[in-house]
Design a protein around this motif. Structure first.
Motif, PDB file in Angstrom:
ATOM      1  N   HIS A 142      10.504  -8.174  -1.556  1.00  0.00           N
ATOM      2  CA  HIS A 142       9.680  -7.000  -1.292  1.00  0.00           C
ATOM      3  C   HIS A 142       9.292  -6.290  -2.599  1.00  0.00           C
ATOM      4  CE1 HIS A 142       8.349  -3.570   1.257  1.00  0.00           C
ATOM      5  NE2 HIS A 142       8.705  -2.858   0.202  1.00  0.00           N
TER       6      HIS A 142
ATOM      7  N   HIS B  36       5.479  -5.955  -4.446  1.00  0.00           N
ATOM      8  CA  HIS B  36       4.769  -4.757  -4.923  1.00  0.00           C
ATOM      9  C   HIS B  36       4.189  -5.019  -6.316  1.00  0.00           C
ATOM     10  CE1 HIS B  36       5.398  -1.717  -1.886  1.00  0.00           C
ATOM     11  NE2 HIS B  36       6.714  -1.779  -1.930  1.00  0.00           N
TER      12      HIS B  36
ATOM     13  N   TYR C  39       5.556   4.717  -1.428  1.00  0.00           N
ATOM     14  CA  TYR C  39       4.463   3.756  -1.292  1.00  0.00           C
ATOM     15  C   TYR C  39       3.721   4.084  -0.006  1.00  0.00           C
ATOM     16  CZ  TYR C  39       6.028   0.627  -5.019  1.00  0.00           C
ATOM     17  OH  TYR C  39       6.356   0.077  -6.232  1.00  0.00           O
TER      18      TYR C  39
ATOM     19  N   GLU D 172       3.210  -0.897   1.869  1.00  0.00           N
ATOM     20  CA  GLU D 172       4.427  -1.409   2.498  1.00  0.00           C
ATOM     21  C   GLU D 172       4.147  -2.660   3.328  1.00  0.00           C
ATOM     22  OE1 GLU D 172       6.448   0.079   0.399  1.00  0.00           O
ATOM     23  OE2 GLU D 172       7.872  -0.365   1.972  1.00  0.00           O
TER      24      GLU D 172
ATOM     25  N   HIS E  19      10.163   3.661   0.149  1.00  0.00           N
ATOM     26  CA  HIS E  19       9.632   2.603   1.023  1.00  0.00           C
ATOM     27  C   HIS E  19       9.764   3.075   2.472  1.00  0.00           C
ATOM     28  CE1 HIS E  19       9.762  -0.180  -2.431  1.00  0.00           C
ATOM     29  NE2 HIS E  19      10.890   0.421  -2.710  1.00  0.00           N
TER      30      HIS E  19
HETATM   31 ZN   LIG Z   1       8.011  -1.066  -0.555  1.00  0.00          ZN
END
Ligand SMILES: [Zn+2]
Length: 266
Positions: free
Chosen positions: A137, A141, A194, A199, A242
């Motif tokens: 993850h 980003h 974010y 996300e 997040h």
């Molecule tokens: Zn994130």
């Protein structure tokens, strides 16, 4: 032509040429910040951070596991980029994976592939596949350059849309603070969440990366469901940056069959 009109025209041109496309989703993103400047800035911030927070030695078993997962995921990322005509992006990453002793529930990846996990997140990741969820993850980003996009937005809001080199010259401390806030490193400005769009993109890309590295992408569903269900108190830092909700969890669940197609050895 009036000077103002020239500036407006230049700004319009800059917007046209500074639109990049996000891998996988193809979403066009605004990015005023040259990659090399962002990488340079990240190296400074990264070195400062590591000086203040020395990482655990490589022979520490947990640090070794973080590194092992990082190597696997980064190899999957490079393979994904090559397979999607994005080979030019591969050279932008010079990977490093660290674990620092800090109770904060946090992890981040800077442009250029500098990754830091905090020991505070380990009770939540629990196992190797859980580490792969967060690793995938965070790296997603960075691959989607969400940081550069956010940095562009913040410079527009806080400094009236000046370019990064002008911002560094005029407001060096504030510019550095914006950078650290954008990348979740923590700063005077706190950290920035974010967006939902970011996300969703990082979830999907991250699940593809972990699948390509041989981890079950369904582990993303259990990790984020557990994070969202942490009872009481203030939500951990990681959930602030997040943000999650039932729609996001559903999107993760819905994407599992697609991510499964990328599973190694299938
Ligand atoms: Zn994130």
């Amino acid at each position: 032509m009036r000077k103002v009109a020239v500036i407006e025209l230049l700004a319009a041109l800059l917007i046209l040429v500074s639109c990049a496309k996000v891998p996988l989703t193809g979403r066009r993103q605004l990015n005023f910040i040259p990659d090399n400047m962002l990488t340079q800035m990240s190296l400074t911030s990264y070195q400062e951070f590591l000086s203040a927070n020395p990482p655990l030695p490589k022979n520490n078993s947990q640090a070794a596991l973080v590194n092992q997962v990082g190597v696997k995921i980064s190899q999957a990322v490079e393979e994904y980029l090559r397979q999607n005509n994005l080979s030019s992006k591969v050279g932008k990453f010079s990977w490093e994976f660290n674990l620092v002793e800090d109770p904060t529930v946090n992890a981040w990846c800077m442009p250029g592939g500098k990754v830091v996990f905090y020991t505070g997140i380990l009770p939540y990741t629990k196992d190797e596949a859980g580490l792969a969820v967060v690793m995938g993850h965070e790296i997603a980003h960075a691959v989607a350059n969400h940081g550069g996009e956010r940095m562009s937005q913040q410079l527009a809001v806080l400094l009236g849309g000046v370019s990064l080199d002008v911002a560094i010259q005029k407001e060096p401390a504030l510019t550095r603070d914006i950078f650290n806030a954008v990348y979740g490193v923590g700063s005077q400005l706190g950290t920035l969440a974010y967006s939902r769009t970011h996300e969703y993109e990082a979830d999907k890309l991250g699940m593809i990366f972990m699948a390509k590295a041989g981890y079950d992408p369904a582990r993303a569903l259990s990790f984020w469901s557990d994070m969202a269900a942490i009872p009481g108190q203030a939500p951990p830092e990681f959930l602030n940056t997040h943000p999650s909700n039932s729609n996001r969890i559903k999107a993760i669940r819905d994407f599992i069959p697609e991510a499964n197609k990328y599973l190694k050895n299938q």
